[in-house]
Design an enzyme around this catalytic site. Structure first.
Site, PDB file in Angstrom:
ATOM      1  N   GLU A 354     -34.790   1.158  10.523  1.00  0.00           N
ATOM      2  CA  GLU A 354     -34.901  -0.185   9.951  1.00  0.00           C
ATOM      3  C   GLU A 354     -33.556  -0.645   9.397  1.00  0.00           C
ATOM      4  O   GLU A 354     -33.272  -1.839   9.352  1.00  0.00           O
ATOM      5  CB  GLU A 354     -35.974  -0.217   8.858  1.00  0.00           C
ATOM      6  CG  GLU A 354     -36.432  -1.627   8.503  1.00  0.00           C
ATOM      7  CD  GLU A 354     -37.661  -1.654   7.615  1.00  0.00           C
ATOM      8  OE1 GLU A 354     -38.762  -1.901   8.139  1.00  0.00           O
ATOM      9  OE2 GLU A 354     -37.522  -1.423   6.396  1.00  0.00           O
ATOM     10  N   HIS A 385     -43.513  24.600  19.292  1.00  0.00           N
ATOM     11  CA  HIS A 385     -44.617  24.711  20.245  1.00  0.00           C
ATOM     12  C   HIS A 385     -45.020  23.337  20.768  1.00  0.00           C
ATOM     13  O   HIS A 385     -46.111  23.186  21.332  1.00  0.00           O
ATOM     14  CB  HIS A 385     -45.802  25.408  19.578  1.00  0.00           C
ATOM     15  CG  HIS A 385     -45.485  26.808  19.156  1.00  0.00           C
ATOM     16  ND1 HIS A 385     -45.677  27.900  19.977  1.00  0.00           N
ATOM     17  CD2 HIS A 385     -44.939  27.298  18.014  1.00  0.00           C
ATOM     18  CE1 HIS A 385     -45.288  28.996  19.354  1.00  0.00           C
ATOM     19  NE2 HIS A 385     -44.831  28.661  18.156  1.00  0.00           N
ATOM     20  N   LYS A 513     -44.773 -10.490  12.367  1.00  0.00           N
ATOM     21  CA  LYS A 513     -45.593 -10.988  11.254  1.00  0.00           C
ATOM     22  C   LYS A 513     -45.858 -12.488  11.412  1.00  0.00           C
ATOM     23  O   LYS A 513     -46.964 -12.963  11.160  1.00  0.00           O
ATOM     24  CB  LYS A 513     -44.891 -10.722   9.916  1.00  0.00           C
ATOM     25  CG  LYS A 513     -44.806  -9.253   9.539  1.00  0.00           C
ATOM     26  CD  LYS A 513     -44.493  -9.046   8.069  1.00  0.00           C
ATOM     27  CE  LYS A 513     -43.135  -9.546   7.672  1.00  0.00           C
ATOM     28  NZ  LYS A 513     -42.757  -9.178   6.297  1.00  0.00           N
TER      29      LYS A 513
END
Length: 547
Positions: A354, A385, A513
């Protein structure tokens, strides 16, 4: 902060030429040619942390040229500008002063002619008094019972930082049970509330403006849940606000005496040191919260005062630029070998991506070079793993930061020795690999005929030459965690300063947004929509038919 295109500097040109000499150099040869490489390419902080950057594809000449880039882009001036309260977040006309929040020396830091430290100290004192009342049980809920559970409602910086720190410092936690709700998906708040009692729950609503959609949606749902048991006048005993909007806080039913302020010069992803960290103080106690601040402040002083050749945030930043811009590495993995640190990579995924995920420079022009990398990671040994296969034998170059404490908070049998044996082994394997000759010898030593195993040999070869940093801490305490977080913060700042971008805004979050606010009213009825592109129309209309 100056506006200097790094690619136009003499240092950048020198690095490009140097890369041509370095691109085929193997880490194994660098060690073979220098018996003192570990000592020369590692640095310590406060006798509590060692950063080993010797397993990188760098030489002393590489570092000299990278440091020349820092000088030519005037990094030191940028550092001074931040610490002095200059408004380096120019697109929002704001200073950037998370360092003031943990300024334990209390030296004046001035913004717009005003020393901010008295206000910082006043909020800290208020946090101390409040947290002590909750922890001691002096604070009572509406039925006279003490608080047992605290729910932090926030998103982004108002959630990731406090959640990461409270998890990392679980060995220091008190009796209060901490919960974090961030997602606007109702499942998050619903599942959290199932295990709680309104009589003994305190909600912290973390929103600077008290208008953040996700946070306020969850806050209103929490209040509705509370009001099934309590009365409106009881809200003040069970809700506190981390905000600057006193009017909205009061309208919600929260007593403004229980509103904890912070300032425009506190960026969300750098806000855990502020009132946003109230959940941390409640979880581990205010004294430990102060130690967290002290560790960060010590790293601030290291960053501001230490020469570049031993300055940990600067070294890590320069090495990151080297891989991102010259080797074409697009990602960095953060791999903490400590289960309590399981949210650390996610926290700095936000912190870095960000901050430095920008495509225009400080003059507003598109850049012709790489800015922020993709950050990801999981705790060891789980990652071994899962995705280490690609790091070891894939076609992507993935520089890695391995982080581990020498001392575990849980001395359970030989668990920690086994964990750390993997920590040491992975960086050794990534750097040095395993040659075809070694693979063939292993088969021969096992009594295998060379011809019978020839087909499998290539698959067991590890090329090595995969770069890593090893960050070894004595142990993970509030102080050392504060220093570690601040080190990464300053690494991100350093890269943004050198790469001529604005690190402390985040305009990239706005468009989604904005469009969501237009779409939301369209979801209120069953009518087909046709106001978007074909794909978005199709998705909305199918959603309406299925719901």
């Amino acid at each position: 902060m100056k506006n200097i295109n790094p690619t136009q500097t003499a240092a950048w040109q020198a690095l490009q030429q140097h890369f041509e000499q370095m691109k085929e150099v193997h880490i194994a040869d660098l060690f073979a040619n220098d018996a003192n490489r570990f000592a020369a390419f590692s640095a310590t902080f406060d006798d509590r942390m060692l950063v080993d950057y010797s397993k990188n594809r760098i030489t002393s000449e590489t570092l000299e040229k990278l440091q020349a880039l820092a000088k030519e882009t005037d990094l030191q001036s940028a550092i001074k500008s931040m610490f002095s309260g200059e408004k380096i977040n120019r697109t929002e006309d704001r200073a950037v002063l998370h360092v003031a929040l943990r300024n334990r020396s209390n030296t004046p830091i001035v913004v717009d002619g005003k020393d901010v430290m008295p206000e910082v100290n006043a909020v800290l004192a208020k946090m101390k008094a409040f947290s002590e009342r909750i922890i001691s049980g002096e604070w009572k809920g509406f039925t006279g019972k003490a608080i047992t559970d605290v729910v932090n409602i926030g998103i982004g910086g108002s959630d990731l930082g406090p959640f990461m720190v409270t998890e990392a410092l679980r060995p220091y936690k008190n009796h209060l049970k901490m919960h974090f709700v961030s997602n606007v998906d109702g499942t998050h708040i619903a599942e959290t509330l199932k295990m709680l009692s309104p009589e003994t729950t305190l909600f912290l609503v973390a929103s600077k403006t008290f208008t953040t959609q996700e946070t306020m949606t969850n806050a209103h749902s929490a209040r509705e849940w509370f009001l099934t048991s309590g009365q409106q006048q009881d809200v003040a005993k069970h809700f506190a606000a981390l905000s600057t909007n006193g009017e909205a806080v009061s309208e919600f039913g929260i007593d403004t005496d229980n509103m904890f302020e912070f300032w425009d010069w506190v960026g969300g992803r750098y806000s855990l040191w502020s009132a946003i960290g109230l959940s941390i103080a409640l979880s581990i106690g205010y004294e430990n919260f102060e130690k967290l601040l002290s560790g960060a402040h010590a790293m601030d002083r290291h960053f501001a005062d230490t020469p570049e050749e031993k300055n940990l945030p600067i070294l890590l930043a320069l090495i990151g630029i080297w891989y991102n811009n010259f080797f074409g590495a697009e990602t960095e993995a953060i791999l903490p070998y400590d289960q309590y640190m399981h949210r650390f990579a996610a926290y700095f995924q936000q912190g870095n991506m960000e901050s430095n995920g920008k495509y225009v420079d400080r003059a507003g022009n598109p850049v012709s070079y790489q800015t922020g990398p993709i950050i990801w990671g999981e705790p060891g040994t789980n990652g071994q793993h899962a995705f280490y296969q690609l790091i070891h034998q894939g076609t992507k170059l993935v520089p890695c930061d391995f982080i581990a404490p020498a001392v575990s908070h849980n001395q359970l049998g030989d668990h920690h020795s086994k964990l750390l044996s993997n920590f040491f082994a992975q960086t050794e394997a990534l750097a040095f690999g395993k040659s075809r000759e070694v693979v063939e010898k292993e088969f021969a030593d096992a009594g295998k005929d060379a011809q019978s195993v020839e087909h499998i040999v290539p698959f067991k070869v590890f090329e090595g030459n995969r770069p890593t940093n090893s960050i070894l801490l004595r142990d993970i305490t509030p102080y050392s965690l504060g220093a570690l977080i601040a080190m990464y913060e300053h690494k991100i700042f350093t890269q943004g300063a050198i790469l001529n971008i604005f690190t402390f805004d985040q305009w990239g979050v706005e468009l989604g947004k904005q469009l969501a606010s237009r779409i939301l009213p369209e979801l209120a009825d069953a009518a087909e929509v046709s106001s978007h592109d074909g794909s978005t129309n199709g998705l909305i209309n199918l959603y309406k038919s299925w719901r």
